[in-house]
Design a protein around this motif. Structure first.
Motif, PDB file in Angstrom:
ATOM      1  N   GLU A 127       1.049  -1.463  -0.144  1.00  0.00           N
ATOM      2  CA  GLU A 127       0.693  -0.074   0.044  1.00  0.00           C
ATOM      3  C   GLU A 127       0.866   1.185  -0.146  1.00  0.00           C
ATOM      4  OE1 GLU A 127      -4.047  -0.207   2.335  1.00  0.00           O
ATOM      5  OE2 GLU A 127      -3.243  -1.983   3.942  1.00  0.00           O
ATOM      6  N   TYR A 128       2.060   0.975   1.159  1.00  0.00           N
ATOM      7  CA  TYR A 128       2.383   2.387   0.502  1.00  0.00           C
ATOM      8  C   TYR A 128       3.535   2.653  -0.279  1.00  0.00           C
ATOM      9  CZ  TYR A 128       6.897   5.132   1.630  1.00  0.00           C
ATOM     10  OH  TYR A 128       8.202   6.592   1.157  1.00  0.00           O
ATOM     11  N   SER A 169      -9.603   4.635   1.355  1.00  0.00           N
ATOM     12  CA  SER A 169      -8.156   4.417   1.951  1.00  0.00           C
ATOM     13  C   SER A 169      -7.487   5.428   1.958  1.00  0.00           C
ATOM     14  CB  SER A 169      -7.692   3.204   1.299  1.00  0.00           C
ATOM     15  OG  SER A 169      -8.634   2.246   1.319  1.00  0.00           O
ATOM     16  N   LEU A 170      -6.842   5.278   3.131  1.00  0.00           N
ATOM     17  CA  LEU A 170      -5.539   6.763   2.951  1.00  0.00           C
ATOM     18  C   LEU A 170      -4.200   5.672   3.904  1.00  0.00           C
ATOM     19  CD1 LEU A 170      -5.006   9.764   3.911  1.00  0.00           C
ATOM     20  CD2 LEU A 170      -5.461   9.168   6.602  1.00  0.00           C
ATOM     21  N   SER A 171      -3.592   5.949   2.935  1.00  0.00           N
ATOM     22  CA  SER A 171      -1.895   5.475   3.254  1.00  0.00           C
ATOM     23  C   SER A 171      -0.719   6.613   2.720  1.00  0.00           C
ATOM     24  CB  SER A 171      -1.983   4.225   2.555  1.00  0.00           C
ATOM     25  OG  SER A 171      -0.567   3.693   2.498  1.00  0.00           O
ATOM     26  N   GLY A 202      -0.394   9.347   3.869  1.00  0.00           N
ATOM     27  CA  GLY A 202      -1.164  10.838   3.626  1.00  0.00           C
ATOM     28  C   GLY A 202      -1.933  10.939   1.835  1.00  0.00           C
ATOM     29  N   VAL A 203      -2.259   9.761   1.641  1.00  0.00           N
ATOM     30  CA  VAL A 203      -2.837   9.626   0.086  1.00  0.00           C
ATOM     31  C   VAL A 203      -4.618   9.107   0.607  1.00  0.00           C
ATOM     32  CG1 VAL A 203      -2.920   8.319  -2.213  1.00  0.00           C
ATOM     33  CG2 VAL A 203      -0.662   9.789  -0.681  1.00  0.00           C
ATOM     34  N   HIS A 204      -5.340   9.836  -0.270  1.00  0.00           N
ATOM     35  CA  HIS A 204      -6.288   9.080  -0.150  1.00  0.00           C
ATOM     36  C   HIS A 204      -6.933   8.465  -1.814  1.00  0.00           C
ATOM     37  CE1 HIS A 204      -7.257  12.114   3.194  1.00  0.00           C
ATOM     38  NE2 HIS A 204      -7.807  11.599   3.867  1.00  0.00           N
ATOM     39  N   TYR A 205      -7.317   7.334  -1.559  1.00  0.00           N
ATOM     40  CA  TYR A 205      -7.489   6.819  -2.574  1.00  0.00           C
ATOM     41  C   TYR A 205      -8.728   6.017  -2.656  1.00  0.00           C
ATOM     42  CZ  TYR A 205      -5.292   2.859  -1.081  1.00  0.00           C
ATOM     43  OH  TYR A 205      -4.810   1.600  -0.346  1.00  0.00           O
ATOM     44  N   TYR A 206      -9.550   5.371  -3.531  1.00  0.00           N
ATOM     45  CA  TYR A 206     -10.800   4.745  -3.331  1.00  0.00           C
ATOM     46  C   TYR A 206     -10.106   3.152  -4.075  1.00  0.00           C
ATOM     47  CZ  TYR A 206     -13.965   8.217  -1.908  1.00  0.00           C
ATOM     48  OH  TYR A 206     -14.643   9.087  -1.865  1.00  0.00           O
ATOM     49  N   ARG A 207     -11.350   2.197  -3.550  1.00  0.00           N
ATOM     50  CA  ARG A 207     -10.599   0.725  -3.455  1.00  0.00           C
ATOM     51  C   ARG A 207     -12.304  -0.279  -3.604  1.00  0.00           C
ATOM     52  NH1 ARG A 207      -6.383  -2.470   0.815  1.00  0.00           N
ATOM     53  NH2 ARG A 207      -8.052  -3.679   0.670  1.00  0.00           N
ATOM     54  N   TYR A 208     -12.132  -0.105  -4.898  1.00  0.00           N
ATOM     55  CA  TYR A 208     -13.572  -0.804  -5.820  1.00  0.00           C
ATOM     56  C   TYR A 208     -13.235  -2.126  -5.966  1.00  0.00           C
ATOM     57  CZ  TYR A 208     -14.100   4.351  -6.554  1.00  0.00           C
ATOM     58  OH  TYR A 208     -15.049   5.467  -6.737  1.00  0.00           O
ATOM     59  N   GLN A 209     -14.026  -2.773  -5.328  1.00  0.00           N
ATOM     60  CA  GLN A 209     -14.777  -4.407  -5.693  1.00  0.00           C
ATOM     61  C   GLN A 209     -15.602  -4.461  -6.471  1.00  0.00           C
ATOM     62  OE1 GLN A 209     -13.694  -8.416  -2.862  1.00  0.00           O
ATOM     63  NE2 GLN A 209     -15.347  -6.910  -2.314  1.00  0.00           N
ATOM     64  N   CYS A 210     -15.168  -5.460  -8.134  1.00  0.00           N
ATOM     65  CA  CYS A 210     -16.248  -5.885  -8.510  1.00  0.00           C
ATOM     66  C   CYS A 210     -16.713  -7.338  -8.378  1.00  0.00           C
ATOM     67  CB  CYS A 210     -15.490  -6.109  -9.860  1.00  0.00           C
ATOM     68  SG  CYS A 210     -16.792  -6.130 -12.129  1.00  0.00           S
ATOM     69  N   PRO A 211     -17.857  -7.197  -8.294  1.00  0.00           N
ATOM     70  CA  PRO A 211     -18.993  -8.562  -7.654  1.00  0.00           C
ATOM     71  C   PRO A 211     -18.175  -9.582  -8.932  1.00  0.00           C
ATOM     72  CG  PRO A 211     -20.815  -6.947  -9.092  1.00  0.00           C
ATOM     73  CD  PRO A 211     -19.351  -6.890  -9.020  1.00  0.00           C
ATOM     74  N   PRO A 222       2.316   8.609  -8.599  1.00  0.00           N
ATOM     75  CA  PRO A 222       1.348   9.915  -9.281  1.00  0.00           C
ATOM     76  C   PRO A 222       0.478  10.019  -9.615  1.00  0.00           C
ATOM     77  CG  PRO A 222       2.843   9.235 -11.549  1.00  0.00           C
ATOM     78  CD  PRO A 222       3.316   7.866 -10.432  1.00  0.00           C
ATOM     79  N   GLY A 223      -0.155  10.420  -8.671  1.00  0.00           N
ATOM     80  CA  GLY A 223      -1.815  10.346  -8.419  1.00  0.00           C
ATOM     81  C   GLY A 223      -2.875   9.497  -8.475  1.00  0.00           C
ATOM     82  N   LEU A 224      -1.877   8.576  -7.400  1.00  0.00           N
ATOM     83  CA  LEU A 224      -2.888   7.194  -7.255  1.00  0.00           C
ATOM     84  C   LEU A 224      -4.340   7.915  -6.636  1.00  0.00           C
ATOM     85  CD1 LEU A 224      -3.195   4.386  -6.855  1.00  0.00           C
ATOM     86  CD2 LEU A 224      -2.716   4.972  -3.678  1.00  0.00           C
ATOM     87  N   GLN A 225      -5.155   6.759  -7.735  1.00  0.00           N
ATOM     88  CA  GLN A 225      -7.012   7.508  -7.512  1.00  0.00           C
ATOM     89  C   GLN A 225      -7.397   6.002  -6.800  1.00  0.00           C
ATOM     90  OE1 GLN A 225      -8.465   9.838  -9.520  1.00  0.00           O
ATOM     91  NE2 GLN A 225      -5.671  10.523  -9.142  1.00  0.00           N
ATOM     92  N   PHE A 226      -7.338   5.015  -7.575  1.00  0.00           N
ATOM     93  CA  PHE A 226      -7.511   4.326  -6.644  1.00  0.00           C
ATOM     94  C   PHE A 226      -7.784   1.945  -7.041  1.00  0.00           C
ATOM     95  CE2 PHE A 226     -10.637   5.396 -10.684  1.00  0.00           C
ATOM     96  CZ  PHE A 226      -9.339   4.451 -12.013  1.00  0.00           C
ATOM     97  N   TYR A 227      -7.882   1.598  -6.327  1.00  0.00           N
ATOM     98  CA  TYR A 227      -7.292  -0.348  -6.847  1.00  0.00           C
ATOM     99  C   TYR A 227      -9.143  -0.661  -7.379  1.00  0.00           C
ATOM    100  CZ  TYR A 227      -3.679   0.190  -3.056  1.00  0.00           C
ATOM    101  OH  TYR A 227      -2.691  -0.264  -2.139  1.00  0.00           O
ATOM    102  N   ILE A 228      -8.883  -1.524  -8.632  1.00  0.00           N
ATOM    103  CA  ILE A 228      -9.986  -2.225  -8.646  1.00  0.00           C
ATOM    104  C   ILE A 228      -9.344  -3.799  -8.578  1.00  0.00           C
ATOM    105  CG2 ILE A 228     -11.918  -2.408 -10.460  1.00  0.00           C
ATOM    106  CD1 ILE A 228     -10.723   0.291 -11.776  1.00  0.00           C
ATOM    107  N   PHE A 229     -10.655  -4.229  -7.649  1.00  0.00           N
ATOM    108  CA  PHE A 229     -10.047  -5.039  -7.752  1.00  0.00           C
ATOM    109  C   PHE A 229     -11.573  -6.764  -7.733  1.00  0.00           C
ATOM    110  CE2 PHE A 229     -10.193  -3.286  -3.868  1.00  0.00           C
ATOM    111  CZ  PHE A 229     -10.868  -4.392  -3.269  1.00  0.00           C
ATOM    112  N   GLY A 230     -11.069  -8.031  -7.521  1.00  0.00           N
ATOM    113  CA  GLY A 230     -12.730  -9.008  -7.569  1.00  0.00           C
ATOM    114  C   GLY A 230     -12.250  -9.793  -6.333  1.00  0.00           C
ATOM    115  N   HIS A 231     -11.921 -11.324  -6.589  1.00  0.00           N
ATOM    116  CA  HIS A 231     -12.254 -11.885  -6.058  1.00  0.00           C
ATOM    117  C   HIS A 231     -13.330 -13.180  -4.938  1.00  0.00           C
ATOM    118  CE1 HIS A 231     -10.126 -15.029  -3.840  1.00  0.00           C
ATOM    119  NE2 HIS A 231      -9.689 -14.651  -2.712  1.00  0.00           N
ATOM    120  N   THR A 232     -13.887 -11.842  -3.933  1.00  0.00           N
ATOM    121  CA  THR A 232     -14.867 -12.468  -2.705  1.00  0.00           C
ATOM    122  C   THR A 232     -16.383 -12.049  -3.141  1.00  0.00           C
ATOM    123  OG1 THR A 232     -14.626 -10.333  -2.049  1.00  0.00           O
ATOM    124  CG2 THR A 232     -12.461 -11.435  -1.305  1.00  0.00           C
ATOM    125  N   HIS A 233     -15.825 -11.938  -4.656  1.00  0.00           N
ATOM    126  CA  HIS A 233     -17.744 -11.695  -5.740  1.00  0.00           C
ATOM    127  C   HIS A 233     -18.235 -10.795  -4.718  1.00  0.00           C
ATOM    128  CE1 HIS A 233     -17.640 -16.794  -6.782  1.00  0.00           C
ATOM    129  NE2 HIS A 233     -15.915 -15.792  -6.957  1.00  0.00           N
TER     130      HIS A 233
END
Length: 270
Positions: free
Chosen positions: A208-209, A233-235, A237-246, A215-226
């Motif tokens: 995560e660090y 999220s905050l890491s 000092g950087v705010h970003y989002y974690r989007y999980q696709c079903p 540059p300009g971390l926007q988001f993680y996109i992932f799946g796996h858990t359906h």
């Protein structure tokens, strides 16, 4: 004419082959049809979006077994005229069978826009890793859409038993060291997110660090858990989002519209 034992055996096998009685083993990775899809489609994506300031992409994931739903997703995406490309977040196969990959590839090839695929943990079963590489290419790859770099990673550490680095920090460092000047934003695409059961959570915080250095971390996109989730999220000092696709059985795909001002996110039912 006297028939020898060898001639008899050869005749027997010829008859079997002519009657299609000898079947290919499901894990033999004999691939027919198109290969190296990610590389070809990345060329299309980058060429079509070069110099542009906005674009739209769709995300699907975990299509294993659900071929009808995947076909319907392709039809729904094709019915729109505002999507530039599609990302598949892994688990095309359920058992890592070669035929599973080829059947899903043939469905995804009906998309009117280019698509790329990351590898999932089920894709790694049996000889699935080899089948994936034959059809899609490397399990770590990247591409640039407008001013956004998409870093696509293999994060299925549990399936590799430390036989190779997962996630591959050398790959990430190379990306960081060779980032083009025109890249202003970064997105990370993976199947299993940090904290999940197949991620190497010994390096969760380091991972995560590391991502916040891009540059300009926007988001993680992932799946796996359906499941369908969207979390801030905050890491470092950087705010970003974690989007999980079903999974595709839920008949939902994610839609991201990126512009100079930022981006919009939507979960679209079909």
């Amino acid at each position: 004419m006297r028939v020898t034992t060898i001639q008899t055996v050869l005749l027997f096998f010829c008859l079997l082959c002519s009657c299609s009685m000898i079947e290919v083993h499901p894990y033999d990775t004999v691939i027919s049809g198109e290969r190296d899809i990610n590389k070809k489609n990345i060329v299309r994506i980058e060429a079509s979006l070069e110099g542009k300031s906005s674009f739209t992409f769709a995300v699907i994931s975990d299509t294993q077994r659900w071929y009808d739903e995947t076909e319907d997703a392709v039809k729904a995406i094709n019915a729109r005229n505002d999507i530039d490309f599609v990302i598949h977040c892994g688990d095309q196969a359920d058992f890592g069978l070669t035929d599973e990959f080829m059947l899903m590839r043939d469905i995804l090839n009906r998309l009117k826009v280019p698509y790329v695929c990351t590898i999932g943990n089920h894709d790694c079963l049996g000889t699935g890793k080899d089948a994936f590489r034959e059809i899609y290419g490397q399990t770590n790859f990247f591409f640039t859409a407008a001013d956004m770099r998409f870093v696509c990673l293999n994060t299925n550490a549990l399936e590799y038993d430390y036989s190779e680095p997962v996630p591959d920090f050398n790959f990430m460092q190379f990306q960081l060291d060779n980032m083009p000047d025109n890249v202003k934003r970064t997105a990370f695409i993976m199947h299993a997110a940090p904290g999940s059961d197949v991620f190497n959570n010994n390096v969760e915080k380091v991972f995560e660090y590391y991502t916040t250095l891009f540059p300009g971390l926007q988001f993680y996109i992932f799946g796996h858990t359906h499941a369908l989730t969207a979390e801030e999220s905050l890491s470092n000092g950087v705010h970003y989002y974690r989007y999980q696709c079903p999974n595709i059985k839920k008949r939902v795909y994610l839609l991201f519209t990126v512009s100079e001002k930022g981006y919009e996110y939507e979960a679209v039912e079909f």
